[in-house]
Scaffold this active site. Structure first.
Site, PDB file in Angstrom:
ATOM      1  N   SER A 102       0.828  -1.196   0.000  1.00 38.47           N
ATOM      2  CA  SER A 102       0.000   0.000   0.000  1.00 38.47           C
ATOM      3  C   SER A 102       0.873   1.261   0.000  1.00 38.47           C
ATOM      4  O   SER A 102       1.696   1.430  -0.902  1.00 38.47           O
ATOM      5  CB  SER A 102      -0.956  -0.073   1.196  1.00 38.47           C
ATOM      6  N   GLU A 198      -1.559  14.483  12.642  1.00 42.20           N
ATOM      7  CA  GLU A 198      -1.558  15.821  12.035  1.00 42.20           C
ATOM      8  C   GLU A 198      -0.829  15.813  10.684  1.00 42.20           C
ATOM      9  O   GLU A 198      -1.351  16.299   9.680  1.00 42.20           O
ATOM     10  CB  GLU A 198      -0.902  16.807  12.996  1.00 42.20           C
ATOM     11  N   HIS A 257      -7.241  -6.396   0.528  1.00 40.96           N
ATOM     12  CA  HIS A 257      -6.128  -5.443   0.455  1.00 40.96           C
ATOM     13  C   HIS A 257      -4.914  -5.902   1.265  1.00 40.96           C
ATOM     14  O   HIS A 257      -3.783  -5.725   0.846  1.00 40.96           O
ATOM     15  CB  HIS A 257      -6.609  -4.065   0.919  1.00 40.96           C
TER      16      HIS A 257
END
Length: 278
Positions: A102, A198, A257
């Site tokens: 990924s 963040e 996945h």
């Protein structure tokens, strides 16, 4: 016990946390890169199985802003590729076999395209060199993780249960919740996420996209997808062929996945089969 994270300035490589599993000295080292919200632990059993079957030594690595690696505001593929290049040079590895799942697959492709001399072979697990899934889904997960509130002093199991309950309305799949919860850590009686939410949130578009490259990677490449996952599809083949002319595309029947978790034996067999013959 997790250490409070150090934050490094953007624009330079960060020293990545990694774990090494010993393997054969006469074979190239394998470097395994996890996906978004993952850590080197995702590949521990894979690393042990590959080494047991005669691979070179296997390194499982924590990406920047993940696992035990430092936090830094920048989160692009070129930055993450540079981190791995620095790790290789620090360990005296001049050529490796690079496998990424990924987001880690996109980092691996970026590194192979930038520095083909460092990559003997490339394995991209369930990801193509194109832009991926809608960002909105991941934004929702990040918001849900950000809004988890856990009182200090709870036991680990109580904290996990509470976080699980708070994530459930947004993250319906139990497996996905369990995966996200691997990032919940306790530092001095307080619970926090060890991923840098963040920075990830700020760079989601970068993470879902893929940088532009013109010069292909000349080495052997394997794109190993899950048959139940949309992430390596025939519409991606032209771009795969353009950048990786020696690519072989395979799908493992019945895998989603997280191919290496869904079909572990078949995954190990496919990887071993792709390693250069002794």
């Amino acid at each position: 016990r997790p250490r409070p994270q150090t934050t490094l300035s953007p624009g330079r490589a960060v020293p990545l946390a990694h774990v090494e599993v010993a393997g054969r000295d006469d074979r190239s080292p394998l470097v395994l890169l996890h996906g978004l919200f993952g850590s080197h632990g995702n590949f521990q059993t894979v690393a042990k199985a590959l080494a047991r079957h005669g691979s070179g030594k296997v390194l499982t690595v924590d990406a920047r802003n993940h696992g035990g690696s430092p936090h830094t505001p920048l989160m692009t593929y070129k930055a993450m590729s540079l981190d791995v290049q620095h790790l290789l040079s620090r360990l005296g590895i001049d050529k490796c076999i690079l496998l990424g799942h990924s987001m880690g697959g996109k980092t691996a492709m970026t590194l192979a395209l930038q520095r083909p001399d460092l990559v003997e072979r490339l394995i991209s697990v369930d990801i193509s060199p194109v832009s991926t899934a809608p960002v909105s889904e991941f934004s929702a997960y990040i918001s849900a993780m950000n809004s988890v509130k856990i009182p200090d002093g709870l036991s680990r199991s109580a904290a996990r249960q509470l976080a699980d309950d708070q994530l459930r309305p947004v993250v319906q799949l139990p497996q996905l919740r369990q995966f996200l919860l691997t990032n919940l850590v306790e530092v001095e009686g307080r619970y926090a996420w060890r991923v840098n939410l963040e920075a990830i949130s700020h760079h989601l578009a970068d993470i879902m996209n893929f940088p532009i490259f013109h010069k292909p990677y000349p080495g052997p490449a394997l794109f190993l997808g899950g048959s139940n996952s949309p992430y390596i599809s025939s519409k991606d083949y032209p771009e795969i062929r353009r950048l990786f002319p020696k690519a072989d595309v395979q799908h493992i029947e019945g895998a989603g996945h997280i191919v290496h978790q869904d079909k572990f034996e078949e995954f190990i067999a496919a990887v071993l089969n792709f390693l250069p013959p002794l």
